[in-house]
Each structure stands twice: as structure tokens, then as C-alpha cells.
Design an enzyme around this catalytic site. Structure first.
Site, short mmCIF file in Angstrom:
data_model
loop_
_atom_site.label_atom_id
_atom_site.label_comp_id
_atom_site.label_asym_id
_atom_site.label_seq_id
_atom_site.Cartn_x
_atom_site.Cartn_y
_atom_site.Cartn_z
N LYS A 53 0.85 -1.19 0.00
CA LYS A 53 0.00 0.00 0.00
C LYS A 53 0.89 1.24 0.00
CE LYS A 53 -1.60 2.94 2.69
NZ LYS A 53 -1.68 4.13 1.82
N GLU A 55 10.31 2.34 10.14
CA GLU A 55 11.29 3.43 9.91
C GLU A 55 10.52 4.73 10.02
OE1 GLU A 55 12.68 6.15 8.72
OE2 GLU A 55 13.88 5.62 6.95
N CYS A 78 13.92 11.54 5.58
CA CYS A 78 13.93 11.08 6.97
C CYS A 78 15.28 11.34 7.63
CB CYS A 78 13.55 9.61 7.06
SG CYS A 78 14.50 8.57 5.96
N GLU A 95 9.97 16.60 14.18
CA GLU A 95 10.36 16.52 12.77
C GLU A 95 9.42 17.41 11.96
OE1 GLU A 95 9.43 12.85 10.58
OE2 GLU A 95 11.54 12.78 10.01
O1 TXE Z 1 2.71 10.14 7.05
P1 TXE Z 1 2.03 8.80 7.44
P2 TXE Z 1 2.11 11.56 6.64
C1 TXE Z 1 6.79 12.02 8.74
C2 TXE Z 1 6.97 13.50 8.49
C3 TXE Z 1 5.59 13.91 8.09
C4 TXE Z 1 4.75 13.05 8.99
C5 TXE Z 1 3.33 12.84 8.55
O2 TXE Z 1 7.33 14.13 9.69
O3 TXE Z 1 5.36 15.27 8.30
O4 TXE Z 1 5.43 11.81 8.99
O5 TXE Z 1 3.28 12.46 7.19
C6 TXE Z 1 -0.12 5.19 5.69
N1 TXE Z 1 -2.41 2.35 9.30
N2 TXE Z 1 7.20 11.20 7.61
O6 TXE Z 1 0.87 11.87 7.38
O7 TXE Z 1 0.65 8.95 7.96
C7 TXE Z 1 -0.29 6.31 4.70
O8 TXE Z 1 -1.42 6.11 3.89
C8 TXE Z 1 -1.65 1.97 8.27
C9 TXE Z 1 8.49 10.57 7.73
O9 TXE Z 1 2.04 11.62 5.18
O10 TXE Z 1 3.00 8.12 8.31
C10 TXE Z 1 1.03 6.22 3.94
O11 TXE Z 1 0.99 5.15 3.01
N3 TXE Z 1 -1.13 2.84 7.39
C11 TXE Z 1 8.73 9.59 6.71
C12 TXE Z 1 2.02 5.89 5.05
O12 TXE Z 1 1.23 5.35 6.09
C13 TXE Z 1 -1.36 4.15 7.56
C14 TXE Z 1 8.10 9.70 5.39
C15 TXE Z 1 2.82 7.07 5.56
O13 TXE Z 1 1.93 8.05 6.02
C16 TXE Z 1 -2.15 4.60 8.63
C17 TXE Z 1 6.82 10.37 5.42
C18 TXE Z 1 -2.69 3.63 9.53
N4 TXE Z 1 -3.43 3.97 10.60
C19 TXE Z 1 6.42 11.10 6.49
N5 TXE Z 1 -2.21 5.95 8.57
C20 TXE Z 1 10.03 8.85 6.72
N6 TXE Z 1 10.27 8.04 7.76
O14 TXE Z 1 10.79 8.95 5.79
C21 TXE Z 1 -1.48 6.34 7.49
N7 TXE Z 1 -0.98 5.24 6.87
#
Ligand code: TXE
Length: 489
Positions: free
Chosen positions: A174, A249, A283, A384
Site C-alpha cells: 500500500k 522506519e 527522513c 520533525e
Molecule cells: O505520514 P504517514 P504523513 C513524517 C513526516 C511527516 C509526517 C506525517 O514528519 O510530516 O510523517 O506524514 C499510511 N495504518 N514522515 O501523514 O501517515 C499512509 O497512507 C496503516 C516521515 O504523510 O506516516 C502512507 O501510506 N497505514 C517519513 C504511510 O502510512 C497508515 C516519510 C505514511 O503516512 C495509517 C513520510 C494507519 N493507521 C512522512 N495511517 C520517513 N520516515 O521517511 C497512514 N498510513
């Protein structure tokens, strides 16, 4: 053409939902894609389960699995331009950066292809004497749910898909609902390379509608997730009732420590790249600059002068050096962190607003921002922001540098700049982070593990440990001369 891929067939969402994908650089419509929901997630899981329990992939010899991954690497290279273009349209990042990513992605498949083809990770254990054959074999974990973010959509996916397949697992992927296109292209490449139906499944959709059901379902053996800390915590909790394996991660708040004896020009140059590449949506971004008090003024003046010259633009602007943020919501979040930092006493040295260039008005751009005189208690320092925002703190001496660097709940990466090799080693040894760079920032190779200490995550991606995440060790004991033991007599 439908965009969900379930059991080897392309299909639309059961409920007929669709989503518009717009380029963050200018708001243009990229495509309308199918948007799955819980029923699609369930169908994909059934297909992945069937392919694991009864399909040929888990029993395919590792060498053959490795060869398939090498074919995938070759297809990614053949179709590099189409992949890079799709990635840039979804993310808004410069085409040249998406092309670099594609090279890394092909290398990742090649690395795990060779690792699988090399086989031989099992071992004979000779602890129990000559009448016992005892060996340890490594088997696939089972059905994996792979949940990926929007900043490096295909790269993060490759770090999961390549080892998962190398180890013989099946999966449901996904991707982020914001950046689905390269995942669709990857499914085509896997099919063309000869992956059997059901081994790879793709469901587009939101975290709530598709991601969450995957993390709860008893048919999933392992969840591998890259994304934000808050979502990571939710996934950990959702996986607990069925005791799934998890790999997380979750980003970082990475220190970049610059001592007074650092090579000045290189250290300034890398400090900019560390935080402003991909507008800070990385990240491992070096978002916290810790600079020796002695060097502070000269270093920050030069850094600010260069930050002001960074040109923003969309994927196809060859003069641009960095692009937009992913969405209006994300830009608002970044702006709120900057505002909070200023309220708490930080000094704005540059940026702190969207650009006023009318050519950029339809994109989610935000100027490279430097906040000076920061302190560890500010939210912009410890959270972050995931945007082009550099906070600057001063230190006096090695101990204070290390203490400030480690004063974070995260532990993904960090860097130290000094020409004193003893100090470099000492500081690298004391940083609580999964990756430490000395006189460098950001490079990685698929041969070396990547992942975080503390709340940056659980487990490692890449390297031999990245394959081990997707394997179960099984001990097989054979008694070659069983004789009665008369235990109960
Ligand atoms: O990330 P989400 P978001 C950090 C960065 C950013 C913050 C929020 O600080 O501002 O996260 O970003 C899926 N069960 N990073 O809201 O929600 C979602 O659909 C299962 C760091 O965009 O973490 C997507 O596919 N899955 C980072 C994925 O999780 C769920 C990279 C990431 O989204 C879910 C991106 C749930 N309950 C953001 N809720 C890095 N580590 O590099 C959401 N998703």
C-alpha cells in the site's frame, strides 16, 4: 487501465472509488486513479495468503528468486525514464533527482538479487554429537503488508519489496495515496520478470481504509512501514493483538555537528544539502545544525548567503535546485513549526515564508529557512518538521556537542565534521543513531544496514539484516539413530 493489482489481475476498486492525483509543483492533474478500501485490502490479502500457502514462490529456489530480482533491476533500467517521470509528477521533485533514485532502486534489486542467488545462509550445528543432524534454515516470514510514504515512493518500496521477495515472501503493497504511480509501474515490471500471480499485490488507498485493515488482519505475518512517528505508534499497537513481526522506519531529527576545525567550504556546502535537498522531506535530513561557538558567526553567515540563492522550481525546471512540499497541509505544518520557533525566541535568518515568485504560486513551495539561536526545548528543534527548515544551536566542546546531538527521541542518522580523526571516531561512537557520517552527509549503499535507534524505528532495512527482517530461522533436528530413552520407566 485499472490500478489495483490482486492475484495477478488488474482491477478497479470494489466500491468504484477514484482519486485525483495532482502535481505538487503546479496543481496540474496527473491522473485519476482507483482508490481501494477494506474490501480490496481483504481480497489482496486472500490472494497473497493463497500464493504463500499454496503457490510456487516460497518454494522457488533462492538462486531462481535472485535471478528474477536481477531481471527486475534490468527492467527498471530499461524503463528508467518512464519511472522517473511518474515519480516526479506525483512528488513534484526534480526529474534529475527521480532519475538518481531510479539508479539506487535498480541497485537495491540487484543487491538483494545477488544476496538471494548466493543462497547458503542456513548452517549445520554440530553441538549435539555424531548421531544428530542439526541444521538451521531460513524461511520466509509469510504474507507481508508493506506500507510506504510519499517522499521517496519507489525507493522506500524497493527497500521492502526486494528483500521480501528475495526471502520468498508474498506481499500486499500500500503506497501513499498521494504518490501511487511508480508502485503501479513496479507491479508491471515484476509481472514481466515472471513473478507468479498473487506473490505481489497492490492496493491503492488511504491509511485508514487500506493500511489499517492490513495491520490488523490475522492473515498478515509481518508489517513493514516507513512513515511518521504517530502512524508508526498506531501500527505497532494495531499489530499487537495478533503479534505480527514489525519493521518501522519513522524518521528522525538528525544532528549535523560542525567543529571549528571542519573543512569550511565543504561543511557549509553539505550542511545546505543535508537539510534542503528535496525541501527537507527526507527522513535523514540534517535539520539540526550544531556548530562550534567559535565558528558560529562565519559559518552561519556563509550558509545563509548560500541558502538565499537556492532556486525553487518544478520537476522540469533545469535551473531549479529543489522542489515543492507534498501538499498544502504539509506546507501549513512546516509554517506552523517555524512560527512556533520564532515565538519561542529563534532568530529568522532567511526564508520563513512561501516564495513570492508568481510562477510558483500554484505549487506548495516554501523558502529554505534558517532559524538561528535555537535551544533544545523549542518544538521546531525536537519535532520533525519535514520541511526546508534548519535550526542552529551552538556548542562549546565535544561533550556539549554530543549531549545536544543525542537530546532527541529520534536516532536515525547524524554527522560530524572535523579534521581531527580521533575526535571524529569518538563522537561517531557516542552518537545514538543508526547511521553516522564523518565529513559527509546522506550517502548510503544497499550493502549497509539502514534504520533507527530509539523512536526512529524498529529493525533495519538494507544489508544482510534487511534480508533477515523477512526471514524466520528454523532449527531442524534429526536423530539418526533413535533408541528408547525409558524416561517413564
Ligand atoms: O505520514 P504517514 P504523513 C513524517 C513526516 C511527516 C509526517 C506525517 O514528519 O510530516 O510523517 O506524514 C499510511 N495504518 N514522515 O501523514 O501517515 C499512509 O497512507 C496503516 C516521515 O504523510 O506516516 C502512507 O501510506 N497505514 C517519513 C504511510 O502510512 C497508515 C516519510 C505514511 O503516512 C495509517 C513520510 C494507519 N493507521 C512522512 N495511517 C520517513 N520516515 O521517511 C497512514 N498510513
Amino acid at each position: 487501465m485499472p490500478e489495483l493489482f490482486i492475484g495477478g489481475r488488474w482491477t478497479t476498486a470494489v466500491d468504484g472509488q477514484v482519486r485525483e492525483i495532482r502535481c505538487p509543483a503546479d496543481g496540474t492533474l496527473v491522473a485519476v486513479v482507483d482508490e481501494g478500501g477494506p474490501k480490496d485490502a481483504a481480497a489482496a490479502l486472500a490472494a497473497a495468503r493463497e500464493a504463500f500457502d499454496r503457490g510456487p514462490w516460497p518454494a522457488t529456489p533462492p538462486a531462481e528468486r535472485g535471478r528474477l530480482l536481477l531481471r527486475v533491476a534490468a527492467l527498471l533500467e530499461r524503463d528508467k525514464d518512464a519511472f522517473a517521470r511518474a515519480e516526479s509528477l506525483d512528488t513534484g521533485k526534480r526529474l534529475v533527482e527521480s532519475a538518481y533514485d531510479m539508479d539506487d532502486i535498480a541497485n537495491c534489486f540487484r543487491y538483494f538479487g545477488h544476496l538471494a542467488a548466493g543462497g547458503g545462509s542456513g548452517r549445520v550445528v554440530d553441538a549435539a554429537g555424531p548421531k544428530i543432524d542439526s541444521r538451521v534454515v531460513y524461511e520466509p516470514v509469510g504474507v507481508c503488508a508493506l506500507i510506504t510514504p510519499w517522499n521517496y515512493p519507489l525507493l522506500q518500496t524497493a527497500w521492502k519489496v526486494a528483500p521480501a521477495l528475495a526471502a520468498g515472501n508474498t506481499f500486499v503493497l500500500k503506497p501513499s495515496e498521494l504518490t501511487p504511480h511508480t508502485a503501479v509501474l513496479l507491479m508491471r515490471a515484476l509481472t514481466e520478470a515472471g513473478l507468479p500471480p498473487g506473490a505481489a499485490n497492490l492496493v491503492l488507498g488511504t491509511g485508514a481504509a487500506v493500511g489499517a485493515p492490513l495491520t490488523e488482519d490475522v492473515r498478515v505475518d509481518l508489517v513493514s512501514f516507513t512513515g511518521g512517528l504517530a502512524t508508526g505508534r498506531r501500527i505497532m499497537a494495531a499489530a499487537a493483538p495478533t503479534v505480527k513481526k514489525i519493521a518501522l522506519e519513522l524518521g528522525g531529527k538528525n544532528p549535523n555537528i560542525v567543529f571549528a576545525d571542519a573543512a569550511f567550504d565543504a561543511a557549509v556546502d553539505y550542511a545546505l544539502m543535508a537539510v534542503f535537498v528535496h525541501s527537507g522531506q527526507v527522513c535523514s535530513a540534517g535539520a539540526r545544525l550544531l556548530v562550534d561557538n567559535e565558528l558560529h558567526d562565519a559559518f552561519v553567515d556563509e550558509l545563509v548567503a548560500r541558502a538565499r540563492r537556492i532556486r525553487l522550481g518544478g520537476p522540469f525546471d533545469e535551473e531549479a535546485r529543489t522542489g515543492p512540499l507534498i501538499s498544502a497541509e504539509h506546507r501549513a505544518k512546516v509554517a506552523a513549526y517555524v512560527a512556533a520557533g520564532l515565538d519561542e525566541g529563534a532568530v529568522l535568518r532567511c526564508g520563513g515564508a512561501p516564495p513570492d515568485d508568481p510562477a510558483l504560486k500554484d505549487g506548495f513551495f516554501y523558502l529554505p529557512t534558517v532559524l538561528d539561536d535555537c535551544t533544545p526545548n523549542m518544538s521546531v528543534v525536537h519535532d520533525e518538521s519535514f520541511g526546508p527548515v534548519l535550526t542552529v544551536e551552538r556548542f562549546r566542546g565535544e561533550n556539549e556537542a554530543v549531549a545536544l546531538a543525542n537530546d532527541t527521541i529520534y536516532g536515525l542518522a547524524g554527522a560530524v565534521w572535523t579534521q581531527d580523526s580521533g575526535r571524529a571516531r569518538r563522537v561517531a561512537g557516542r552518537l545514538r543513531a543508526g547511521t553516522v557520517w564523518i565529513n559527509d552527509f546522506h550517502p548510503y549503499v544497499p550493502q549497509a544496514e539502514w534504520g533507527g535507534m530509539k523512536q526512529s524505528g524498529v529493525g533495519r532495512e538494507l544489508g544482510p539484516a534487511g534480508l533477515a527482517e523477512y526471514q524466520e530461522a528454523k532449527h531442524i533436528w534429526r536423530n539418526t539413530e533413535p533408541v528408547p530413552q525409558r524416561w517413564f520407566e
